[in-house]
Design an enzyme around this catalytic site. Structure first.
Site, PDB file in Angstrom:
ATOM      1  N   LYS A  73      14.621 101.446  31.706  1.00  0.00           N
ATOM      2  CA  LYS A  73      13.967 100.694  32.779  1.00  0.00           C
ATOM      3  C   LYS A  73      13.803  99.201  32.448  1.00  0.00           C
ATOM      4  CE  LYS A  73      11.338 104.384  34.979  1.00  0.00           C
ATOM      5  NZ  LYS A  73      10.033 104.771  35.520  1.00  0.00           N
ATOM      6  N   ASN A  94      13.737 100.599  38.238  1.00  0.00           N
ATOM      7  CA  ASN A  94      14.143 102.014  38.288  1.00  0.00           C
ATOM      8  C   ASN A  94      15.182 102.256  39.372  1.00  0.00           C
ATOM      9  OD1 ASN A  94      12.658 101.951  40.631  1.00  0.00           O
ATOM     10  ND2 ASN A  94      11.644 103.915  40.260  1.00  0.00           N
ATOM     11  N   ASP A 109       8.835 102.812  42.005  1.00  0.00           N
ATOM     12  CA  ASP A 109       7.728 103.670  41.545  1.00  0.00           C
ATOM     13  C   ASP A 109       6.438 103.365  42.314  1.00  0.00           C
ATOM     14  OD1 ASP A 109       8.671 105.401  39.571  1.00  0.00           O
ATOM     15  OD2 ASP A 109       8.508 103.899  37.996  1.00  0.00           O
ATOM     16  N   ALA A 133      -1.954 102.835  31.352  1.00  0.00           N
ATOM     17  CA  ALA A 133      -1.366 101.488  31.381  1.00  0.00           C
ATOM     18  C   ALA A 133       0.115 101.549  31.018  1.00  0.00           C
ATOM     19  CB  ALA A 133      -2.121 100.574  30.418  1.00  0.00           C
ATOM     20  N   GLY A 135       4.241 102.906  32.193  1.00  0.00           N
ATOM     21  CA  GLY A 135       5.150 102.466  33.245  1.00  0.00           C
ATOM     22  C   GLY A 135       4.643 102.769  34.649  1.00  0.00           C
ATOM     23  N   ALA A 136       4.152 103.981  34.874  1.00  0.00           N
ATOM     24  CA  ALA A 136       3.689 104.349  36.218  1.00  0.00           C
ATOM     25  C   ALA A 136       2.455 103.522  36.601  1.00  0.00           C
ATOM     26  CB  ALA A 136       3.363 105.849  36.270  1.00  0.00           C
ATOM     27  N   GLY A 249       0.994 113.757  43.427  1.00  0.00           N
ATOM     28  CA  GLY A 249       2.131 112.930  43.002  1.00  0.00           C
ATOM     29  C   GLY A 249       3.435 113.246  43.708  1.00  0.00           C
TER      30      GLY A 249
END
Ligand SMILES: NC(=O)c1ccc[n+]([C@@H]2O[C@H](COP(=O)([O-])OP(=O)(O)OC[C@H]3O[C@@H](n4cnc5c(N)ncnc54)[C@H](OP(=O)(O)O)[C@@H]3O)[C@@H](O)[C@H]2O)c1
Length: 285
Positions: A73, A94, A109, A133, A135-136, A249
């Site tokens: 990424k 992404n 994302d 904290a 990537g998502a 999610g």
């Protein structure tokens, strides 16, 4: 031979590791088929030293774009021709889109999360607490801030990561941001309106609990979780029991795929096709 046959497919790629269990491939191909598109979504696993060659191969072979996941990424950025606004802020890509001959990096994302979020609430002006904290979390924080969230409280175990994300939001967006080190059971601040779990706690384990004082979950909170499998995490079940509005999610992952599909094909994928495909995979049908 009838003239409407076309044996030359349009191609999109996915770069990453452990792709054999990634359901996006199935979701995309179901959507291509549903819309009568002669497109293919092809996954490639290779060693990290081959990334430059892999991107060059996509250019030469005329791929229309693709996805990239862990571990590419960040590393893919230096091989692209430009970045969209939020990908530039997050410094993570992404999704790659061929626009006027240039490979442009996007990040879907956080956009996927935001689209789900808008189904239950308006982000502008919201005071948000974000657990995690990585990537998502980074993607969600940037998109919520760009959508006008008033403040973000970042709660994370690793202080360096947490502080870096807090600085990114405070310095480069209009939202306020503060960092809280995650040590023991975290009690949600009474001022918070939205709580988001963007950690990996709960992934593949419906009983795994985030270290949270559950009695701090008020009924007027909106509680969201990024975990896809299982969608009903221990956090979401506890929040629902206390009367909170909850958001799983699944919407985030399906929306991301829909956004990418639109970027590549210019067609809005019919809602439901990808969600049904994902549900088939999750239920092992
Ligand atoms: N629904 C979707 O579309 C979607 C999209 C992307 C990701 N995800 C999911 O989001 C999750 C996170 O992914 P990511 O890419 O952000 O991973 P990542 O970059 O590795 O970040 C993981 C985060 O989880 C935290 N964490 C891990 N274990 C923890 C624990 N026991 N207690 C507290 N914090 C913990 C880490 O904290 P430290 O920094 O302190 O280690 C870090 O903040 C994964 O489960 C992934 O599958 C879902």
């Amino acid at each position: 031979m009838a003239t409407d046959w076309n044996f030359l497919q349009e191609l999109v790629f996915n770069f990453g590791h452990q792709l054999a269990t990634n359901p996006t491939q199935y979701m995309m191909e179901q959507a291509f088929a549903h819309h009568g598109l002669n497109w293919r979504y092809v996954q490639f696993e290779f060693t990290e030293d081959k990334l430059a060659d892999a991107v060059q191969a996509m250019r030469v072979l005329g791929f229309r774009g693709g996805n990239c996941t862990i571990p590419y990424k960040v590393a893919i950025i230096s091989h692209l021709d430009g970045l969209g606004e939020s990908a530039a802020l997050m410094e993570a890509v992404n999704c790659v889109v061929l626009r006027e001959g240039q490979l442009i990096g996007e990040n879907t994302d956080g956009k996927g999360f935001l689209q789900s979020f808008r189904g239950v609430a308006e982000p502008a002006g919201k005071r948000v607490t974000l657990l995690g904290a990585g990537g998502a979390a980074r993607a969600i924080a940037v998109e919520l801030a760009l959508a006008g969230a008033a403040s973000l409280t970042i709660v994370n175990r690793d202080a360096q990561r947490g502080e870096a994300l807090t600085r990114l939001i405070a310095d480069r967006t209009a939202a306020r941001a503060n960092f809280v080190p995650w040590d023991g059971q975290y009690a949600v601040d009474p001022d918070t309106e939205v709580l988001v779990n963007a950690t990996s706690v709960g992934m593949n384990d419906a009983t795994a609990e985030v270290a949270l004082a559950y009695d701090s979950l008020r009924a007027d909170l909106l509680v969201a979780d990024v975990i896809v499998d299982p969608p009903q995490t221990a956090l979401l079940r506890a929040a629902a029991e206390r009367g909170c509005t909850t958001l799983d999610g699944l919407g985030m992952v399906v929306n991301q795929a829909q956004i990418a599909f639109g970027y590549w094909t210019g067609i809005e994928a019919q809602p439901g096709v990808m969600r049904d495909a994902l549900q088939q995979v999750l239920q092992g049908e």
